[in-house]
Write a protein that holds these residues in place. Structure first.
Motif, short mmCIF file in Angstrom:
data_model
loop_
_atom_site.label_atom_id
_atom_site.label_comp_id
_atom_site.label_asym_id
_atom_site.label_seq_id
_atom_site.Cartn_x
_atom_site.Cartn_y
_atom_site.Cartn_z
N GLN A 1 0.84 -1.19 -0.04
CA GLN A 1 0.19 0.08 0.03
C GLN A 1 0.80 1.28 0.01
N ALA A 2 2.16 1.23 0.61
CA ALA A 2 3.09 2.22 0.36
C ALA A 2 3.44 2.55 -0.94
N CYS A 3 3.87 1.68 -1.54
CA CYS A 3 4.60 1.71 -3.01
C CYS A 3 4.28 0.19 -3.46
N SER A 4 3.61 0.26 -4.84
CA SER A 4 3.21 -0.88 -5.35
C SER A 4 4.65 -1.63 -5.99
N SER A 5 5.42 -0.79 -6.00
CA SER A 5 6.68 -1.49 -6.66
C SER A 5 7.63 -2.22 -5.63
N CYS A 6 7.33 -2.04 -4.21
CA CYS A 6 8.42 -2.48 -3.33
C CYS A 6 8.34 -4.22 -3.44
N LEU A 7 7.13 -4.83 -3.73
CA LEU A 7 7.16 -6.48 -3.84
C LEU A 7 6.99 -6.77 -5.24
N ASP A 8 7.56 -5.77 -6.28
CA ASP A 8 7.35 -6.00 -7.88
C ASP A 8 8.95 -6.45 -8.03
N VAL A 9 9.20 -7.44 -8.48
CA VAL A 9 10.63 -7.70 -8.80
C VAL A 9 11.08 -7.08 -9.94
N LEU A 10 9.89 -7.06 -11.00
CA LEU A 10 10.24 -6.60 -12.26
C LEU A 10 10.58 -4.92 -12.19
N ARG A 11 10.19 -4.33 -11.25
CA ARG A 11 10.38 -2.94 -10.88
C ARG A 11 11.34 -2.73 -9.90
N GLY A 12 12.20 -3.49 -9.43
CA GLY A 12 13.32 -3.42 -8.39
C GLY A 12 12.78 -3.69 -6.96
N GLY A 13 11.75 -4.16 -6.78
CA GLY A 13 11.31 -4.60 -5.47
C GLY A 13 11.79 -5.90 -5.02
N ILE A 14 11.44 -6.13 -3.75
CA ILE A 14 12.02 -7.36 -2.90
C ILE A 14 10.89 -8.57 -3.26
N GLU B 1 17.52 -8.97 -7.85
CA GLU B 1 16.96 -8.03 -8.56
C GLU B 1 16.33 -6.52 -7.83
N CYS B 2 16.57 -6.52 -6.46
CA CYS B 2 16.10 -5.72 -5.79
C CYS B 2 16.98 -4.52 -5.90
N THR B 3 16.38 -3.20 -6.25
CA THR B 3 17.02 -1.85 -6.26
C THR B 3 16.45 -0.81 -5.57
N MET B 4 15.41 -1.09 -4.76
CA MET B 4 14.67 -0.24 -3.96
C MET B 4 14.96 -0.28 -2.44
N LEU B 5 16.13 -0.88 -1.91
CA LEU B 5 16.43 -0.96 -0.58
C LEU B 5 16.40 0.09 0.14
N ARG B 6 16.69 1.48 -0.17
CA ARG B 6 16.46 2.70 0.54
C ARG B 6 14.97 2.80 0.75
N GLU B 7 14.31 2.83 -0.21
CA GLU B 7 12.63 3.04 0.09
C GLU B 7 12.16 2.05 1.02
N ILE B 8 12.45 0.92 0.90
CA ILE B 8 11.91 -0.23 1.58
C ILE B 8 12.09 -0.11 3.09
N ARG B 9 13.45 0.32 3.12
CA ARG B 9 14.06 0.70 4.76
C ARG B 9 13.34 1.75 5.39
N ALA B 10 13.16 2.78 4.41
CA ALA B 10 12.20 4.05 4.89
C ALA B 10 10.73 3.64 5.24
N HIS B 11 10.18 2.70 4.61
CA HIS B 11 8.90 2.32 4.81
C HIS B 11 8.93 1.53 6.20
N LEU B 12 9.79 0.62 6.51
CA LEU B 12 9.95 -0.05 7.65
C LEU B 12 10.10 0.77 9.00
N ALA B 13 11.20 1.77 8.65
CA ALA B 13 11.43 2.76 9.95
C ALA B 13 10.08 3.48 10.17
#
Length: 401
Positions: free
Chosen positions: A203-216, A289-301
């Motif tokens: 819900q924060a970012c649809s790309s966070c779990l989309d591997v094709l868009r750099g998610g985890i 394929e994850c390139t959104m580590l910074r965004e994911i860490r920000a959401h977890l924080a």
């Protein structure tokens, strides 16, 4: 229309039943079913974060109807395998549906082990795809040296079919599945934590779990939750979620030099932002394929801070989960329960059938010139359908429908 249905049919919550309990543990308050969609019934007493997480996991999990549709899709794949592939071919479930972590949007993962000669294999695989196309929509196929991957859609259920030609790769999938299932049996709280984290990231970012868009990838996220369980030994859902958010959002965690294992960490020699090692194949990165580590860490924080600063004015989980989009899910589940009740009552009465109940009219019964009768199994006698008790049951059923 769903919003209007909720406004008209859902009574407002009683403000007197929502109050802080001075004798409760921190973050425990009384809640009613009108506050958030995953609290279906009014709860008497206090509710902890762990209890609310379990309610949320059950709420977004598969309903009986959704589970039945997935089972039908699996049976369809098995029939196609029996018709076209060698008799010794086996069908194995893996992934989220097999582990019990599926939600409505999740697909079904099926692995088929088929080992045959190259000449026969090409013909058999072609026949298998043709058999699938007759009963389902084949959306995509991908060929490789040791695998044929096909994604199909059967009655709104997406099925990922992996036809393995190499026994080694098939054993890797089976072994990985066994490891995950064994951890889920030892710590059922992993399911609740995974459900919350996965939903909030989506819900924060649809790309966070989309591997094709750099998610985890979902397997990498599940491995990270199991990692926290193995490191800290926490079995309480609320405490495990708090530990997970603090552990992976903390600046002290060295993502640059650490590889995350299922039971610990080790030094990594990889340029990837995030390295989550496959528990079966050492050196294989599940998050390559994850390139959104910074965004994911920000959401977890952000989630970790929101839970710590909760003041008790709302449910604790609602501080990180946006519940407005989930009200449609609650209405959908209510409709499914109503249909199940109609089916249950259909088993008790021979009349009227379910298809007639959908067009039920009270006047049609009152104006009927030919009275219907039913047979009592105990007295073996007939009684008219104008009996008050039976008529009230039918009217109640039609009203609920």
């Amino acid at each position: 229309l769903q919003f209007l249905y909720f406004i008209v049919c859902t009574p407002p919550p009683k403000m007197t039943s929502f109050r802080l309990n001075p004798n409760a543990r921190p973050f425990e308050v009384k809640h009613t079913s009108g506050e958030v969609p995953w609290i279906v019934d009014d709860l008497q007493g206090e509710m902890s974060l762990s209890e609310e997480m379990n309610l949320f996991n059950n709420f977004i999990g598969l309903s009986s109807t959704e589970r039945a549709s997935r089972n039908s899709a699996i049976e369809m794949v098995k029939r196609c395998v029996e018709e076209t592939l060698p008799r010794e071919s086996t069908v194995t479930l893996y992934g989220s549906y097999h582990c019990g972590t599926s939600v409505r949007a999740s697909s079904v993962d099926v692995m088929i082990e088929c080992y045959s000669d190259d000449g026969d294999r090409v013909i058999q695989e072609q026949l298998f795809l043709e058999s699938l196309s007759r009963v389902a929509v084949v959306e995509s196929t991908v060929q490789s040296d040791d695998e044929l991957f096909a994604q199909i859609q059967f009655d709104s259920v997406v099925v990922n079919i992996s036809l393995r030609r190499d026994i080694t790769s098939a054993m890797h999938v089976i072994r990985s599945n066994q490891i995950v299932v064994s951890h889920l049996k030892k710590c059922p709280a992993i399911r609740s934590v995974l459900a919350v984290v996965r939903h909030v990231l989506t819900q924060a970012c649809s790309s966070c779990l989309d591997v094709l868009r750099g998610g985890i990838s979902p397997p990498a996220l599940l491995t990270m939750v199991i990692h926290v369980y193995n490191v800290f030994g926490i079995t309480d859902p609320g405490e495990l979620l708090t530990a997970f958010l603090h552990y992976f959002s903390s600046p002290q965690f060295d993502y640059k030099n650490s590889a995350i294992l299922i039971s610990g960490c080790k030094a990594k020699n990889s340029p990837n932002q995030l390295f989550v090692e496959d528990p079966v194949r050492p050196g294989n990165n599940l998050a390559s394929e994850c390139t959104m580590l910074r965004e994911i860490r920000a959401h977890l924080a952000s989630m970790s801070i929101a839970l710590r600063q909760h003041k008790g004015t709302h449910t604790r989980l609602s501080t990180i989960v946006s519940h407005r989009p989930l009200w449609s899910r609650r209405i959908e589940l209510a409709e499914i329960r109503a249909q199940e009740q109609v089916k249950a009552q259909k088993l008790q009465f021979d009349w009227p059938p379910v298809d007639e109940l959908q067009n039920f009219s009270f006047n049609s019964i009152m104006n009927s010139s030919t009275p219907r009768t039913r047979t009592d199994s105990n007295t073996r006698s007939s009684s008219p359908w104008s009996d008050t008790e039976m008529l009230e049951s039918i009217v109640l059923t039609a009203t609920e429908l």
